[in-house]
Motif scaffolding. Structure first.
Motif, PDB file in Angstrom:
ATOM      1  N   LEU A 247       0.824  -1.207   0.000  1.00  0.00           N
ATOM      2  CA  LEU A 247       0.000   0.000   0.000  1.00  0.00           C
ATOM      3  C   LEU A 247       0.859   1.259   0.000  1.00  0.00           C
ATOM      4  O   LEU A 247       0.484   2.278  -0.573  1.00  0.00           O
ATOM      5  CB  LEU A 247      -0.921   0.004   1.226  1.00  0.00           C
ATOM      6  N   GLY A 248       2.023   1.185   0.660  1.00  0.00           N
ATOM      7  CA  GLY A 248       2.903   2.348   0.721  1.00  0.00           C
ATOM      8  C   GLY A 248       3.616   2.640  -0.577  1.00  0.00           C
ATOM      9  O   GLY A 248       4.088   3.763  -0.802  1.00  0.00           O
ATOM     10  N   GLY A 249       3.732   1.637  -1.451  1.00  0.00           N
ATOM     11  CA  GLY A 249       4.341   1.840  -2.758  1.00  0.00           C
ATOM     12  C   GLY A 249       5.817   2.153  -2.737  1.00  0.00           C
ATOM     13  O   GLY A 249       6.355   2.725  -3.693  1.00  0.00           O
ATOM     14  N   ALA A 250       6.515   1.791  -1.651  1.00  0.00           N
ATOM     15  CA  ALA A 250       7.930   2.163  -1.528  1.00  0.00           C
ATOM     16  C   ALA A 250       8.869   1.298  -2.360  1.00  0.00           C
ATOM     17  O   ALA A 250       9.959   1.735  -2.708  1.00  0.00           O
ATOM     18  CB  ALA A 250       8.347   2.103  -0.063  1.00  0.00           C
ATOM     19  N   VAL A 251       8.472   0.059  -2.665  1.00  0.00           N
ATOM     20  CA  VAL A 251       9.369  -0.845  -3.400  1.00  0.00           C
ATOM     21  C   VAL A 251       8.610  -1.443  -4.584  1.00  0.00           C
ATOM     22  O   VAL A 251       8.314  -2.646  -4.599  1.00  0.00           O
ATOM     23  CB  VAL A 251       9.938  -1.953  -2.485  1.00  0.00           C
ATOM     24  N   PRO A 252       8.305  -0.632  -5.600  1.00  0.00           N
ATOM     25  CA  PRO A 252       7.493  -1.133  -6.723  1.00  0.00           C
ATOM     26  C   PRO A 252       8.093  -2.338  -7.425  1.00  0.00           C
ATOM     27  O   PRO A 252       7.352  -3.156  -7.979  1.00  0.00           O
ATOM     28  CB  PRO A 252       7.407   0.085  -7.656  1.00  0.00           C
ATOM     29  N   ALA A 253       9.419  -2.473  -7.402  1.00  0.00           N
ATOM     30  CA  ALA A 253      10.049  -3.617  -8.054  1.00  0.00           C
ATOM     31  C   ALA A 253       9.671  -4.933  -7.373  1.00  0.00           C
ATOM     32  O   ALA A 253       9.832  -6.011  -7.966  1.00  0.00           O
ATOM     33  CB  ALA A 253      11.578  -3.454  -8.049  1.00  0.00           C
ATOM     34  N   GLN A 254       9.171  -4.832  -6.143  1.00  0.00           N
ATOM     35  CA  GLN A 254       8.816  -6.032  -5.391  1.00  0.00           C
ATOM     36  C   GLN A 254       7.306  -6.282  -5.356  1.00  0.00           C
ATOM     37  O   GLN A 254       6.839  -7.183  -4.662  1.00  0.00           O
ATOM     38  CB  GLN A 254       9.342  -5.910  -3.952  1.00  0.00           C
ATOM     39  N   ASP A 255       6.541  -5.485  -6.104  1.00  0.00           N
ATOM     40  CA  ASP A 255       5.077  -5.605  -6.039  1.00  0.00           C
ATOM     41  C   ASP A 255       4.582  -7.006  -6.375  1.00  0.00           C
ATOM     42  O   ASP A 255       3.709  -7.547  -5.679  1.00  0.00           O
ATOM     43  CB  ASP A 255       4.432  -4.602  -7.000  1.00  0.00           C
ATOM     44  N   ALA A 256       5.116  -7.586  -7.424  1.00  0.00           N
ATOM     45  CA  ALA A 256       4.644  -8.907  -7.848  1.00  0.00           C
ATOM     46  C   ALA A 256       4.895  -9.948  -6.758  1.00  0.00           C
ATOM     47  O   ALA A 256       4.037 -10.801  -6.477  1.00  0.00           O
ATOM     48  CB  ALA A 256       5.325  -9.318  -9.147  1.00  0.00           C
ATOM     49  N   ARG A 257       6.062  -9.866  -6.124  1.00  0.00           N
ATOM     50  CA  ARG A 257       6.391 -10.817  -5.060  1.00  0.00           C
ATOM     51  C   ARG A 257       5.450 -10.631  -3.869  1.00  0.00           C
ATOM     52  O   ARG A 257       4.971 -11.603  -3.271  1.00  0.00           O
ATOM     53  CB  ARG A 257       7.855 -10.627  -4.643  1.00  0.00           C
ATOM     54  N   LEU A 258       5.180  -9.379  -3.511  1.00  0.00           N
ATOM     55  CA  LEU A 258       4.278  -9.117  -2.393  1.00  0.00           C
ATOM     56  C   LEU A 258       2.867  -9.600  -2.696  1.00  0.00           C
ATOM     57  O   LEU A 258       2.192 -10.179  -1.841  1.00  0.00           O
ATOM     58  CB  LEU A 258       4.271  -7.620  -2.076  1.00  0.00           C
ATOM     59  N   ARG A 259       2.409  -9.360  -3.910  1.00  0.00           N
ATOM     60  CA  ARG A 259       1.062  -9.793  -4.273  1.00  0.00           C
ATOM     61  C   ARG A 259       0.944 -11.315  -4.229  1.00  0.00           C
ATOM     62  O   ARG A 259      -0.085 -11.858  -3.810  1.00  0.00           O
ATOM     63  CB  ARG A 259       0.697  -9.270  -5.667  1.00  0.00           C
ATOM     64  N   GLN A 260       1.987 -11.982  -4.656  1.00  0.00           N
ATOM     65  CA  GLN A 260       1.970 -13.454  -4.623  1.00  0.00           C
ATOM     66  C   GLN A 260       1.880 -13.937  -3.185  1.00  0.00           C
ATOM     67  O   GLN A 260       1.114 -14.861  -2.881  1.00  0.00           O
ATOM     68  CB  GLN A 260       3.237 -13.975  -5.292  1.00  0.00           C
ATOM     69  N   ARG A 261       2.646 -13.315  -2.290  1.00  0.00           N
ATOM     70  CA  ARG A 261       2.618 -13.697  -0.877  1.00  0.00           C
ATOM     71  C   ARG A 261       1.225 -13.434  -0.286  1.00  0.00           C
ATOM     72  O   ARG A 261       0.688 -14.260   0.459  1.00  0.00           O
ATOM     73  CB  ARG A 261       3.650 -12.886  -0.117  1.00  0.00           C
ATOM     74  N   LEU A 262       0.669 -12.266  -0.580  1.00  0.00           N
ATOM     75  CA  LEU A 262      -0.638 -11.916  -0.020  1.00  0.00           C
ATOM     76  C   LEU A 262      -1.746 -12.817  -0.553  1.00  0.00           C
ATOM     77  O   LEU A 262      -2.695 -13.141   0.171  1.00  0.00           O
ATOM     78  CB  LEU A 262      -0.954 -10.444  -0.312  1.00  0.00           C
ATOM     79  N   ALA A 263      -1.630 -13.229  -1.803  1.00  0.00           N
ATOM     80  CA  ALA A 263      -2.624 -14.156  -2.351  1.00  0.00           C
ATOM     81  C   ALA A 263      -2.591 -15.477  -1.601  1.00  0.00           C
ATOM     82  O   ALA A 263      -3.632 -16.114  -1.390  1.00  0.00           O
ATOM     83  CB  ALA A 263      -2.365 -14.368  -3.845  1.00  0.00           C
ATOM     84  N   ALA A 264      -1.399 -15.887  -1.175  1.00  0.00           N
ATOM     85  CA  ALA A 264      -1.278 -17.120  -0.394  1.00  0.00           C
ATOM     86  C   ALA A 264      -1.768 -16.904   1.040  1.00  0.00           C
ATOM     87  O   ALA A 264      -2.365 -17.801   1.647  1.00  0.00           O
ATOM     88  CB  ALA A 264       0.174 -17.592  -0.377  1.00  0.00           C
ATOM     89  N   ASP A 265      -1.538 -15.685   1.570  1.00  0.00           N
ATOM     90  CA  ASP A 265      -1.992 -15.376   2.937  1.00  0.00           C
ATOM     91  C   ASP A 265      -3.511 -15.330   3.022  1.00  0.00           C
ATOM     92  O   ASP A 265      -4.109 -15.739   4.027  1.00  0.00           O
ATOM     93  CB  ASP A 265      -1.436 -14.013   3.382  1.00  0.00           C
ATOM     94  N   PHE A 266      -4.138 -14.783   1.966  1.00  0.00           N
ATOM     95  CA  PHE A 266      -5.596 -14.593   1.960  1.00  0.00           C
ATOM     96  C   PHE A 266      -6.195 -15.154   0.669  1.00  0.00           C
ATOM     97  O   PHE A 266      -6.601 -14.409  -0.219  1.00  0.00           O
ATOM     98  CB  PHE A 266      -5.939 -13.105   2.093  1.00  0.00           C
ATOM     99  N   PRO A 267      -6.231 -16.482   0.554  1.00  0.00           N
ATOM    100  CA  PRO A 267      -6.791 -17.081  -0.674  1.00  0.00           C
ATOM    101  C   PRO A 267      -8.251 -16.721  -0.854  1.00  0.00           C
ATOM    102  O   PRO A 267      -9.028 -16.685   0.111  1.00  0.00           O
ATOM    103  CB  PRO A 267      -6.596 -18.577  -0.444  1.00  0.00           C
ATOM    104  N   ALA A 268      -8.617 -16.425  -2.095  1.00  0.00           N
ATOM    105  CA  ALA A 268     -10.012 -16.034  -2.389  1.00  0.00           C
ATOM    106  C   ALA A 268     -10.953 -17.208  -2.175  1.00  0.00           C
ATOM    107  O   ALA A 268     -10.603 -18.363  -2.380  1.00  0.00           O
ATOM    108  CB  ALA A 268     -10.086 -15.534  -3.814  1.00  0.00           C
TER     109      ALA A 268
END
Length: 268
Positions: A247-268
């Motif tokens: 949400l803070g947008g401080a490390v845009p190069a890592q966005d894909a990695r963070l999204r992958q982790r969050l998808a695993a943390d909170f599966p739809a």
């Protein structure tokens, strides 16, 4: 008359730091940075400083060439990241210094002006609407509600680049993410930054991992907690931190990695 910019001292994702008047620096936010960010950082840093925390003093807020800036006390000394990269201190020593600094922060009473974790997260979600999917956003808030976090002072971004080793002792800068939450949140922040993100950007991937391992071990000793119990308290806050970083947008190069982790943390 307003002083002119001196030499650039450092820079980060949202701002540059320049020499200003004697004994002072100007943190000048980049063009296009929303003004509420500089106002919030000024308020948080002042609140922590007034409470006797490790923050620098903020003297005034200024505008320079259309950019917002904060005039603060100049902290003389290298950052913990600089002395770790140069091997002036060992990775283990760096972890201990960061642990001691965080432990001091967590022992201080949280200033009333600092937001609680639930409110901080809700505000971040509003400002960055659409950054997280609806299931992830709802899952993060529900997780915080289940955790019912205790009310302590947290820095919010405890990485070696934010610790300056002054002659009076370590000080922490960049209090924009300060919030009232348990110590586990800061330890989770360090874990995510140093083991999940920094190794993909550092010249030596093992350096941030080793610093985090030493930090967590040293903090367990300082808090009188077993390493296993400390790790168990930190674990539930890792998804919260991943969401905050994205949400803070401080490390845009890592966005894909963070999204992958969050998808695993909170599966739809």
């Amino acid at each position: 008359m307003q002083p002119s910019l001196g030499a650039k001292i450092g820079e980060g994702a949202t701002a540059e730091v320049y020499a200003w008047a004697p004994g002072r620096v100007l943190k000048l936010f980049r063009a296009g940075t929303p003004h509420h960010i500089s106002l919030h950082e000024a308020r948080m840093t002042r609140a922590v400083f007034a409470a006797g925390g490790l923050a620098p003093e903020v003297f005034e807020e200024v505008m320079v060439e259309g950019r917002a800036g904060l005039v603060m006390a100049r902290l003389e000394g290298p950052t913990l990241m600089q002395v770790t990269k140069s091997k002036a201190v060992s990775y283990a020593q760096a972890g201990v210094l960061l642990a001691e600094g965080l432990h001091a922060v967590h022992q201080a009473p949280p200033p009333p002006d600092v937001p609680v974790l639930r409110d901080y997260m809700a505000g971040s979600l509003r400002r960055a609407r659409g950054t997280l999917s609806t299931p992830v956003a709802a899952g993060v808030l529900a997780l915080i509600d289940r955790l019912s976090p205790r009310d302590g002072l947290c820095h919010g971004d405890p990485n070696p680049g934010n610790m300056i080793l002054t002659t009076e002792g370590p000080r922490l800068i960049d209090w924009i993410a300060a919030m009232r939450a348990p110590a586990a949140l800061d330890l989770a922040s360090a874990h995510v930054m140093l083991t999940e993100l920094a190794p993909h950007m550092a010249d030596d991937p093992e350096r941030p991992r080793a610093v985090n391992a030493a930090l967590q071990a040293a903090y367990a000793g300082l808090s009188g907690t077993s390493p296993a119990a400390l790790a168990a308290s930190v674990e539930p806050y890792l998804p919260v931190v991943r969401a905050l970083v994205l949400l803070g947008g401080a490390v845009p190069a890592q966005d894909a990695r963070l999204r992958q982790r969050l998808a695993a943390d909170f599966p739809a």
